[in-house]
Write a protein that holds these residues in place. Structure first.
Motif, short mmCIF file in Angstrom:
data_model
loop_
_atom_site.label_atom_id
_atom_site.label_comp_id
_atom_site.label_asym_id
_atom_site.label_seq_id
_atom_site.Cartn_x
_atom_site.Cartn_y
_atom_site.Cartn_z
N LEU A 8 61.64 58.22 25.19
CA LEU A 8 60.94 58.58 26.32
C LEU A 8 60.06 59.56 26.42
CD1 LEU A 8 60.77 57.48 29.30
CD2 LEU A 8 62.53 59.32 29.96
N ILE A 9 58.80 59.06 26.03
CA ILE A 9 57.58 60.27 25.93
C ILE A 9 57.16 60.59 27.34
CG2 ILE A 9 55.71 60.74 24.70
CD1 ILE A 9 56.54 58.92 22.53
N LEU A 19 50.58 55.40 30.49
CA LEU A 19 50.10 55.12 31.85
C LEU A 19 49.68 56.20 32.44
CD1 LEU A 19 52.23 51.88 32.64
CD2 LEU A 19 50.31 52.01 31.39
N ASN A 20 50.38 57.30 32.18
CA ASN A 20 49.98 58.48 32.75
C ASN A 20 50.19 58.45 34.36
OD1 ASN A 20 48.74 61.10 32.92
ND2 ASN A 20 46.80 60.42 33.74
N LEU A 21 51.53 57.68 34.71
CA LEU A 21 51.71 57.77 35.99
C LEU A 21 53.29 58.38 36.26
CD1 LEU A 21 51.23 53.74 36.74
CD2 LEU A 21 49.66 55.66 37.54
N LEU A 22 53.30 58.95 37.42
CA LEU A 22 54.63 59.31 37.87
C LEU A 22 55.41 58.21 38.72
CD1 LEU A 22 53.41 62.67 39.38
CD2 LEU A 22 54.48 62.46 37.40
N LEU A 89 56.31 50.35 32.94
CA LEU A 89 56.47 50.20 34.24
C LEU A 89 57.67 50.16 34.58
CD1 LEU A 89 54.01 47.10 34.78
CD2 LEU A 89 53.72 49.52 35.60
N ASP A 90 58.81 49.40 33.48
CA ASP A 90 60.14 49.60 34.10
C ASP A 90 60.78 50.78 33.83
OD1 ASP A 90 62.83 48.05 33.92
OD2 ASP A 90 63.16 49.39 32.32
N ALA A 91 60.24 51.86 33.12
CA ALA A 91 60.78 53.01 32.88
C ALA A 91 60.51 53.84 34.22
CB ALA A 91 60.16 53.84 32.02
N LEU A 92 59.27 53.76 34.82
CA LEU A 92 58.85 54.41 36.12
C LEU A 92 59.92 54.21 37.25
CD1 LEU A 92 55.09 53.78 35.73
CD2 LEU A 92 56.21 55.93 36.03
N VAL A 93 60.63 52.87 37.28
CA VAL A 93 61.48 52.43 38.49
C VAL A 93 62.76 52.41 37.98
CG1 VAL A 93 59.70 51.16 39.58
CG2 VAL A 93 60.99 50.04 37.87
N ASN A 94 63.23 52.58 36.73
CA ASN A 94 64.38 52.55 36.12
C ASN A 94 65.13 53.49 35.32
OD1 ASN A 94 65.32 49.91 37.67
ND2 ASN A 94 64.18 48.89 36.33
N ILE A 95 64.34 54.75 35.23
CA ILE A 95 64.84 55.62 34.40
C ILE A 95 64.49 57.12 35.33
CG2 ILE A 95 64.52 57.28 32.16
CD1 ILE A 95 63.85 54.73 30.88
N ASN A 96 65.44 58.01 35.33
CA ASN A 96 65.14 59.24 36.05
C ASN A 96 64.64 60.13 34.87
OD1 ASN A 96 65.61 62.29 36.61
ND2 ASN A 96 67.47 61.06 38.19
N HIS A 103 68.91 54.72 35.70
CA HIS A 103 69.63 54.46 36.79
C HIS A 103 70.64 53.34 36.85
CE1 HIS A 103 66.56 56.75 38.47
NE2 HIS A 103 65.59 56.12 38.62
N LYS A 104 71.95 53.61 37.41
CA LYS A 104 72.90 52.74 37.46
C LYS A 104 72.39 51.34 38.23
CE LYS A 104 76.92 55.83 37.10
NZ LYS A 104 77.89 56.44 37.98
#
Length: 290
Positions: A8-9, A19-22, A89-96, A103-104
């Motif tokens: 996870l970079i 993507l340079n997104l938070l 995109l998935d990492a942005l919504v499903n990883i802390n 995320h559970k």
């Protein structure tokens, strides 16, 4: 399990690498376009724009339209880029990002591709739109994942036999769209199609300039393939990756293809920009209607 920094970079500001997104920059409804210049063509219809960020070919605008929050992001061309975009995109919504754990409870995104494509069936005219019910990946992307559960193996086997597919090429895979998301577009004058996603624009799509292709009859084989009455309708370079990764990650995805060329008749649209603009407007209306 904590994800390692090499997997996870994150950038220095804790945004996702490419993507340079938070996480807070992304809406739950995401429109993808290939061309970075097309992002503004979509966001120009937003009532307000809250986020404008970019890195390399990946440009993102997030804003509001009729009370609905929408992000539009450019992917660039090809399923190699789709691998980056869909996973991030998935990492942005499903990883802390703070503790690098998954995320559970998983969030589900709506992903709508707006792209250009070429028909290979004479009855599908230029300046029409295809919504892809199925996509066949002639790339290798999904073969790198544990993905058999989302593939249509019987149809794949029939295609390989029909085309006498070379063992030196990657094994084709077939995935389908999300019917629930597609239902938002019912009533529009879109053809339902079966899209072939290729790894290139020239040889892989049967175009010959100076290089001879390995199979000069490939497009004819694609056009003549039929499985229970289902025929391959058009060629492009992203849909199979979007469908496959979306299903594996638990997101909903559809692909809308503006037909700017007909390879069987040799025609090309005289005004592709107008066709794309009309498709953008129809897409936004379908996503925001109550």
């Amino acid at each position: 399990m904590q994800l390692k920094p090499s997997e996870l970079i994150l950038n220095a500001d804790q945004s996702i690498y490419h993507l340079n997104l938070l996480p807070q920059d992304l809406a739950d409804t995401v429109i993808t376009v290939g061309d970075p210049d097309r992002v503004a063509l979509v966001s120009n219809y937003f009532d307000t724009i809250e986020v404008k960020k970019g890195k390399r070919e990946f440009i993102t605008h997030t804003g509001m339209l009729h009370g609905k929050r929408i992000s539009v992001i450019s992917t660039g061309i090809g399923t190699d880029n789709i691998d980056i975009v869909l996973n991030e995109l998935d990492a942005l919504v499903n990883i802390n990002f703070n503790n690098r754990t998954i995320h559970k409870e998983k969030k589900q995104l709506e992903i709508i591709r707006i792209g250009t494509s070429g028909s290979i069936q004479p009855e599908i005219p230029i300046n029409s739109v295809i919504i892809s019910e199925y996509a066949i990946g002639l790339d290798s992307l999904l073969r790198f994942y544990d993905a058999k559960q989302v593939m249509h193996s019987e149809m794949e086997a029939e295609f390989i036999t029909h085309t006498n597919w070379s063992k030196y090429k990657s094994t084709p895979y077939i995935v389908s769209y999300d019917q629930q998301l597609a239902s938002k577009f019912e009533g529009l004058q879109f053809y339902k199609g079966f899209t072939a996603t290729n790894v290139g624009f020239y040889g892989p799509q049967g175009r010959v300039l100076r290089l001879k292709t390995e199979d000069d009859g490939l497009n004819d084989k694609l056009a003549s393939f039929s499985f229970n009455g289902l025929k391959i309708t058009n060629l492009e370079m992203e849909t199979s990756g979007i469908y496959g990764l979306s299903k594996l990650l638990g997101h909903r995805a559809i692909s809308l293809n503006a037909i700017i060329a007909n390879r069987s008749t040799g025609e090309f649209s005289e005004n592709p920009a107008e066709l794309i603009d009309k498709l953008i407007q129809k897409t936004l209306k379908a996503l925001t209607k109550v």
